[in-house]
Scaffold this motif. Structure first.
Motif, PDB file in Angstrom:
ATOM      1  N   THR A  97      -4.500  11.069  -1.720  1.00  0.00           N
ATOM      2  CA  THR A  97      -5.043  11.653  -0.837  1.00  0.00           C
ATOM      3  C   THR A  97      -5.035  11.064   0.722  1.00  0.00           C
ATOM      4  O   THR A  97      -5.228  11.511   1.472  1.00  0.00           O
ATOM      5  CB  THR A  97      -6.506  10.453  -1.475  1.00  0.00           C
ATOM      6  N   THR A  98      -3.865  10.957   0.372  1.00  0.00           N
ATOM      7  CA  THR A  98      -3.233  10.719   2.285  1.00  0.00           C
ATOM      8  C   THR A  98      -2.902  12.109   2.456  1.00  0.00           C
ATOM      9  O   THR A  98      -1.845  12.661   1.442  1.00  0.00           O
ATOM     10  CB  THR A  98      -1.907  10.075   2.087  1.00  0.00           C
ATOM     11  N   LYS A 102       0.584  -0.922  -0.131  1.00  0.00           N
ATOM     12  CA  LYS A 102       0.261   0.223   0.084  1.00  0.00           C
ATOM     13  C   LYS A 102       1.128   0.851  -0.211  1.00  0.00           C
ATOM     14  O   LYS A 102      -0.001   2.585  -0.720  1.00  0.00           O
ATOM     15  CB  LYS A 102      -0.764  -0.480   1.147  1.00  0.00           C
ATOM     16  N   GLN A 141      -4.099   7.195  -4.883  1.00  0.00           N
ATOM     17  CA  GLN A 141      -4.364   7.396  -3.069  1.00  0.00           C
ATOM     18  C   GLN A 141      -2.652   8.156  -2.241  1.00  0.00           C
ATOM     19  O   GLN A 141      -2.948   9.059  -1.484  1.00  0.00           O
ATOM     20  CB  GLN A 141      -3.708   5.462  -2.710  1.00  0.00           C
ATOM     21  N   THR A 165     -11.441  10.667  -7.850  1.00  0.00           N
ATOM     22  CA  THR A 165     -11.212   9.809  -6.396  1.00  0.00           C
ATOM     23  C   THR A 165     -10.011  11.292  -5.937  1.00  0.00           C
ATOM     24  O   THR A 165      -9.442  11.575  -5.220  1.00  0.00           O
ATOM     25  CB  THR A 165     -10.627   8.860  -6.181  1.00  0.00           C
TER      26      THR A 165
END
Length: 659
Positions: A537-538, A493, A534, A629
């Motif tokens: 968006t962190t 991740k 991602q 997103t």
């Protein structure tokens, strides 16, 4: 005359001032005698008595202050003096100089040292000359420089390399120490015998069994002092048999028999030092082109080095790896060593032995394996040899207290991954059926915990390399099924955040280029684009890393995180429309991910253009695939970058067409 002289000599006491006064009277008498009757036996007698007197430490300073020492130095410098008187003069000079720098300075100032050095050619006084020179020079640098300039080195080397060696044998201990005294002087062609290290190593190698450790270590250590200088390395390697000689003497230095005959801690410390210097010297010698050209991969020298790797002696193993690494500087030789000689098998065994924690050994083994890992055909062979098993490279990744070795292990890992799908599959696969973590995750974890910038950069490069291979290798070229991308990114991740370390630095532009190309490739797939998304968006990641990085690459303008957005403290807002993004993307020129331009230390215009286009591919793909997103502020900034970057690309292409 002997009666009055004896009375004067017998009146000498331990009182320095009285002794000096008496010796001054004697000096006046012998000077007159030398002037009027230089052949008088009385002069020999006085010199013998004074030589005996100089044995006593309390009499040495008075001998110098009375000028008697100066007188006998002048006698030695006189041509045609009879042998018995020369011997007594040498005794006076040598005994007076023992542990007495004041007298040594007088001897040097007198200018007699060239005459004493020339006496090395006279066998009748050789047994006196060598100890006298030693007494004058030990722990006294001015005298060492003076005897060097007087030509000591070529005289001694000629002595011990010719027919007079038998005469010199009882004096060898002092001879090699004298050669050691002058070994570090600034080399001058006519003052140094080019065969010095070969002659000394040959003496060390030619000792009768059992080897005397003091003689062997003394001769070997001085030889290695000379061999540490490049001009001696070249002449040494030009001597027939030199490579086999240095290998034999190194083997002797590591033999159990020699170790068993050591007499105490001092001998043990000297042996360890000699082994260390042997390793460094062999590394230097093997770096010379003439070394590699003299050693066939099927020849006896390489055979010896291969045997050393399989021994249990660290210095020999380290030296063999360094030497073979220097020999194997071409893809052809590296391929032969792996494909035909299977040299990697004992190397992997060393890494896999948990008892091997010596930093020097591990560094040497890893360095050699890095050479072997460069040719493409070697990569899958090495990867299949057990390097990625837990006890090998992953074990060394965990050596946080040995940062250089840890870095070497990561660097080898990266080389094994470059262009090799089989190794990428190995490192990305789950460790076992019961453990879904991978070796790649171990590298990600190392990147997160390391406080060493080189290790951080190298782990990020290795991970970036793996992603590049995954996204650029056609499925048909994979030796095993490529990883499922959704599963791959779900199991790793934080992979994008790790990779982005390469974008945070500006010292090495090529690393930023590697990152941009890999991210552009990743963004061409849904799973890869989602993994990158991602990172936006962190919390705060897009502000401190990705957005400033892409802004600089696309626009050429450096910004800080505060200037990128005014909404950093606001809740992240998502958008679900794609119209504006689609319109911007469709207006772009045809762009594809492009491999970085290799071999550029400083970014050229072409390299910067490639980076810009890869960044635009990345931004365009993220806008197309992840528009719903992306945070609102990120999407807005991406659209601005896409518009400005597209205009720049169109402008550059227009200029190129005009040329």
């Amino acid at each position: 005359m002997s009666g009055p002289m004896n009375q004067l000599l017998d009146s000498i006491t331990s009182h320095a001032a009285h002794t000096t006064t008496v010796l001054e009277q004697i000096a006046s008498i012998v000077r007159d005698l030398w002037t009027t009757s230089p052949a008088s036996p009385d002069l020999d007698y006085v010199a013998q008595r004074i030589g005996d007197l100089a044995r006593e430490e309390s009499h040495r300073i008075p001998l110098g202050e009375s000028e008697l020492l100066d007188f006998f130095c002048s006698v030695v410098s006189t041509q045609g003096v009879r042998g018995p008187l020369i011997v007594q003069c040498l005794r006076i000079i040598g005994n007076s100089s023992a542990d007495t720098d004041q007298n040594r300075a007088q001897v040097v100032a007198s200018g007699c040292l060239p005459s004493i050095v020339s006496l090395l050619n006279d066998d009748s006084v050789l047994a006196f000359v060598v100890p006298v020179l030693f007494n004058i020079c030990v722990d006294y640098e001015p005298a060492q420089k003076a005897i060097y300039q007087a030509g000591l080195n070529p005289e001694l080397v000629s002595l011990i390399s010719g027919p007079r060696l038998e005469e010199a044998y009882p004096l060898l201990d002092h001879i090699y120490k004298l050669l050691g005294f002058v070994a570090t002087q600034e080399p001058e062609a006519n003052l140094v015998h080019p065969a010095t290290p070969f002659v000394l190593l040959n003496l060390a190698d030619d000792q009768p069994s059992p080897v005397d450790p003091k003689d062997f270590l003394g001769q070997a250590s001085v030889a290695l002092t000379y061999l540490s200088q490049e001009q001696f390395q070249k002449s040494f390697l030009e001597t027939p048999g030199s490579i086999s000689l240095v290998l034999r003497t190194f083997s002797t230095a590591c033999a159990r028999e020699l170790n068993a005959s050591l007499e105490g801690p001092d001998d043990e410390a000297q042996l360890k030092q000699v082994q260390t210097v042997f390793t460094a010297t062999l590394a230097d010698l093997s770096a010379q082109p003439s070394f590699a050209s003299s050693c066939s991969l099927d020849g006896p020298e390489v055979q010896t080095l291969r045997q050393w790797i399989s021994t249990a002696h660290n210095p020999l193993q380290s030296a063999a790896c360094l030497a073979l690494g220097n020999i194997a500087r071409s893809d052809e030789k590296c391929s032969y060593l792996v494909q035909q000689l299977e040299i990697h098998t004992p190397l992997v065994a060393i890494l896999a032995d948990k008892a091997n924690v010596d930093a020097g050994l591990l560094h040497s083994v890893l360095g050699f394996l890095k050479n072997l890992a460069i040719p493409a055909p070697n990569k899958p062979v090495l990867g299949n040899s057990g390097l990625f098993e837990a006890e090998a490279l992953p074990r060394i990744w965990e050596l946080d207290t040995q940062t250089q070795v840890q870095f070497d292990a990561v660097s080898l890992t990266r080389l094994l991954l470059v262009g090799c799908p089989a190794n990428v599959h190995r490192i990305c696969a789950p460790v076992s059926d019961d453990d879904t973590s991978s070796r790649l995750q171990a590298l990600i974890d190392l990147n997160a915990r390391s406080d060493q910038e080189p290790t951080q950069m190298e782990t990020a490069r290795a991970i970036t390399t793996a992603c590049r291979v995954i996204h650029s290798t056609p499925a048909a070229n994979h030796s095993s099924p490529p990883p499922d991308l959704d599963t791959f990114y779900a199991n790793h991740k934080s992979i994008t955040e790790t990779m982005l370390r390469l974008g945070q630095q500006s010292k090495y532009p090529v690393l930023r280029s590697e990152l941009l190309f890999a991210l552009a490739l990743m963004a061409r797939t849904a799973a890869g684009a989602a993994a990158i998304s991602q990172a936006t968006t962190t919390e705060h990641t897009h502000l401190t890393t990705l957005i400033p990085f892409l802004t600089e690459v696309i626009t050429g303008e450096k910004t800080d995180s505060s200037s990128e957005t005014t909404a950093s403290n606001a809740p992240l807002q998502l958008v679900d429309g794609k119209d504006s993004s689609t319109q911007l993307v469709s207006g772009l020129p045809n762009l594809e991910p492009q491999a970085p331009i290799a071999g550029t230390q400083k970014p050229t215009t072409m390299a910067r253009n490639v980076d810009r286009e890869n960044a635009l591919v990345l931004v365009a793909e993220l806008l197309q695939r992840c528009a719903d997103t992306l945070p609102l502020d990120v999407k807005k900034r991406f659209e601005e970058l896409l518009k400005e970057g597209g205009e720049r690309v169109m402008h550059e292409r227009g200029l190129a067409e005009q040329r």
